[in-house]
Design an enzyme around this catalytic site. Structure first.
Site, mmCIF file in Angstrom:
data_model
loop_
_atom_site.group_PDB
_atom_site.id
_atom_site.type_symbol
_atom_site.label_atom_id
_atom_site.label_comp_id
_atom_site.label_asym_id
_atom_site.label_seq_id
_atom_site.Cartn_x
_atom_site.Cartn_y
_atom_site.Cartn_z
ATOM 1 C CE LYS A 247 -3.832 -2.540 1.862
ATOM 2 N NZ LYS A 247 -4.483 -3.148 3.011
ATOM 3 C CD GLN B 115 -3.605 -4.870 6.104
ATOM 4 O OE1 GLN B 115 -3.421 -3.884 5.406
ATOM 5 N NE2 GLN B 115 -4.273 -5.923 5.669
ATOM 6 C CG ASP C 50 -10.115 -0.743 4.331
ATOM 7 O OD1 ASP C 50 -9.940 -1.021 3.140
ATOM 8 O OD2 ASP C 50 -9.435 -1.218 5.257
#
Ligand code: NDP
Length: 287
Positions: free
Chosen positions: A53, A97, A120
């Site tokens: 990322k 994460q 997200d």
């Protein structure tokens, strides 16, 4: 005839090129998109995802911060860090994460991220908007699946779409997105009876189970489009949830693993981060 390969890597690359241009335009107007990625603990797969990322941000010219926290981080410490990032004007997207270590309350952490920085798309506000067909930040992997279907001109309207797997991050959101595009949607899970009978009806079969090569050729209708989300280790190699070798003999189009859905997930994270930066600066931007 063997199935056509749906090349997710190439699709993701062309999206990244489009986004690069958008970043240049934003920067010309004084806006630098920023993403913060938080990793708690030492999960090796998560470390790779987080590194990728950061690399994608660098490639696009997006400002990024990777915050690596020890396994022992408490709920309060993590919430405080999110508070700080929520207030930080350089940051337009915050990603925690997953999976988090067991002692942390994932839902509570997700709900602490401001919905307008939840790139997200896991905050209940954003999931609620998705249900209403007004997604602000569609979750990245399902959004990537939709990009594959749309950019390869696969007809979604009226198609019978079967999704195997009902997780909040893949199965459920992709079902909603396919429904939004007028597919007739059916969801399957571990308690589904006669799975094979249901999957054989699919014009579009999306598989997100987490079991290597579980979907066999006998479970797929001839000519179906097969989207394999699974990422599993099998004999030291990556394998999807679909038995690619066998299923590609009956499907008309299929995503490989690796190189299918995976690359789209990061591209969509970048897209959501840019969207967030644009929304925050919408009063000053000319795009
Ligand atoms: P989860 O473990 O959260 O969900 C798995 C789902 O599969 C559950 O709904 C479960 O049913 C269902 N399932 C399990 N066994 C069976 C079975 N025998 N028959 C039918 N359904 C079954 O997984 P995720 O959605 O998080 O991930 C799925 C896969 O996708 C994993 O391999 C993961 O690594 C991969 N993935 C890939 C991404 C990418 O970028 N390419 C991103 C995210 C995930 P039940 O609900 O009844 O338990």
């Amino acid at each position: 005839m063997p199935a056509k390969i749906l090349d997710g890597k190439a699709i993701a690359q062309s999206i990244i090129e489009e986004l690069k241009q958008e970043v240049i335009n934003l920067k010309k107007q004084g806006v630098v998109p920023g993403l913060a990625v938080i990793l708690v603990g030492e999960n090796p797969a998560s470390k790779v995802y987080v590194k990728n990322k950061a690399k994608a941000c660098e490639n696009l010219g997006i400002y990024s911060e990777t915050l690596l926290l020890p396994e022992s981080t408490s709920q309060n410490e993590l919430l405080k860090l999110i508070d700080k990032l929520n207030q930080d004007n350089k940051i337009h997207g915050i990603l925690v994460q997953l999976p988090l270590p067991n002692h942390l309350n994932t839902q509570n952490i997700m709900e602490h991220i401001l919905p307008e920085k939840d790139v997200d798309g896991f905050h209940p506000v954003n999931l609620g908007k998705l249900v209403m067909g007004e997604a602000l930040f569609p979750p990245c992997t399902p959004q990537g699946i939709m990009e594959i279907l749309k950019r390869t001109s696969i007809k979604i309207q009226g198609a019978e779409a079967v999704i195997v797997g009902r997780s909040n991050i893949v199965g459920k959101p992709v079902a909603l997105m396919l429904l939004q595009e007028n597919a007739t949607v059916c969801m399957c899970h571990s308690k589904t009876k006669n799975l094979e009978e249901v999957t054989r009806r699919a014009d579009i079969l999306v598989v997100a189970i987490g079991r290597a090569e579980m979907i066999k050729a006998s479970m797929v209708k001839k000519g179906a489009i097969v989207i394999d989300v699974g990422i599993n280790r099998l004999n030291d190699k990556l394998a999807g949830d679909v038995d690619f070798k066998e299923v590609s003999k009956v499907a008309s189009e299929i995503t490989p693993v690796p190189g299918g859905v995976g690359p789209l997930t990061i591209a969509m994270l970048m897209k959501n981060t840019l969207k967030s930066a644009k929304l925050r600066n919408s009063t000053v931007l000319k795009i």
